[in-house]
Design a protein around this motif. Structure first.
Motif, PDB file in Angstrom:
ATOM      1  N   SER A  58      27.829  23.036  56.345  1.00  0.00           N
ATOM      2  CA  SER A  58      29.030  22.186  56.409  1.00  0.00           C
ATOM      3  C   SER A  58      29.729  22.337  57.752  1.00  0.00           C
ATOM      4  CB  SER A  58      30.005  22.562  55.286  1.00  0.00           C
ATOM      5  OG  SER A  58      29.426  22.289  54.044  1.00  0.00           O
ATOM      6  N   GLN A 102      30.227  16.467  49.770  1.00  0.00           N
ATOM      7  CA  GLN A 102      29.617  17.129  48.632  1.00  0.00           C
ATOM      8  C   GLN A 102      30.297  16.765  47.300  1.00  0.00           C
ATOM      9  OE1 GLN A 102      29.627  21.331  49.335  1.00  0.00           O
ATOM     10  NE2 GLN A 102      28.290  21.769  47.611  1.00  0.00           N
ATOM     11  N   ASP A 182      26.475  15.737  53.357  1.00  0.00           N
ATOM     12  CA  ASP A 182      26.617  17.171  53.124  1.00  0.00           C
ATOM     13  C   ASP A 182      26.447  17.468  51.621  1.00  0.00           C
ATOM     14  OD1 ASP A 182      27.246  19.825  52.986  1.00  0.00           O
ATOM     15  OD2 ASP A 182      29.211  19.643  53.955  1.00  0.00           O
ATOM     16  N   GLU A 183      25.286  17.931  51.257  1.00  0.00           N
ATOM     17  CA  GLU A 183      24.947  18.186  49.845  1.00  0.00           C
ATOM     18  C   GLU A 183      25.467  17.062  48.941  1.00  0.00           C
ATOM     19  OE1 GLU A 183      24.828  22.123  48.246  1.00  0.00           O
ATOM     20  OE2 GLU A 183      25.640  22.967  50.099  1.00  0.00           O
TER      21      GLU A 183
HETATM   22 MG    MG Z   1      28.576  23.412  52.553  1.00  0.00          MG
END
Ligand code: MG
Ligand code: ADP
Length: 217
Positions: A58, A102, A182-183
């Protein structure tokens, strides 16, 4: 081979932390310590950076957008050194690079309608008239598998997977050349994870020649 869309060289982020009983000993957390990679555009590349929780994914993504200032290293996007850009020029540059976060529960403003959320980047980058923006929002909702009438609803009225589709629509709105995800599915039910991943990939391939490169972290 052509020039890379994104070139990351020896990127670092160190955080000073106070340690010891009196908070005097000073140490550093090396959140990111010398990361280098490149992504190409013409090839419609998707690059995944894989690593355990806390390894710096991140932080890397946020440094690419300059939401966090790097301690050291270089980020070159479409031939421009981002670390040299003024705040104003960096804001303009973000039109070309969008992020998907995320947690689709935290990343969408609960007080705004879905239409307003998706329209916001268009307003920020002064794209289109009010009428054109409304049309674009409806089009984007359909592109990500939702419906035009969803524009009037609020994020809490949607499931996690649907919210992530809204986040994808928002990222796509300004026609970015790079999307940093990001994820993007780690907060979703396993049953919908693959649907959202397939959507990201299908959209990338939909227009014959790719219209964004994807960095998955
Ligand atoms: Mg992360
Ligand atoms: P990932 O996304 O791979 O899980 P992060 O980039 O969030 O990892 O974090 C990398 C490391 O940097 C972690 O050890 C985290 O605790 C640390 N870290 C992140 N942000 C800060 C901060 N603002 N201050 C101090 N340490 C931080």
């Amino acid at each position: 081979m052509s020039e890379p869309l994104l070139q990351v060289e020896n990127l670092k982020k160190y955080y000073p932390v106070k340690g010891g009983v009196l908070g005097k000993t000073s140490e550093t957390v090396k959140a990111v310590d010398g990361v280098s990679f490149s992504i190409y555009y013409e090839e419609g590349e998707t690059l995944g950076i894989v690593g355990e929780s806390g390894c710096g994914k991140s932080t890397t993504g946020r440094m690419l957008m300059r939401l966090i200032e790097p301690t050291d290293g270089r980020v070159v996007f479409a031939g421009k050194n981002l670390t040299d850009l003024s705040k104003h020029d960096m804001r303009k540059m973000r039109k070309n690079m969008q992020m998907i976060f995320q947690d689709p529960f935290a990343s969408l403003n609960p007080r705004h309608t879905v239409g307003k959320i998706i329209e916001e980047p268009l307003i920020v980058h002064r794209m289109g008239s009010k009428k054109e923006r409304k049309k674009r929002v409806e089009e984007l909702l359909e592109v990500v598998g939702l419906s035009a009438y969803h524009a009037k609803r609020y994020p809490h009225q949607f499931s996690g997977g649907q919210r992530q589709r809204i986040g994808i629509a928002r990222a796509l709105a300004v026609h970015p050349r790079l999307i940093i995800a990001d994820e993007p599915v780690s907060a979703l039910d396993v049953s919908v994870q693959s649907q959202v991943l397939n959507l990201l990939q299908d959209l990338q391939e939909q227009f014959g020649s790719p219209f964004y490169s994807l960095l998955m972290i």
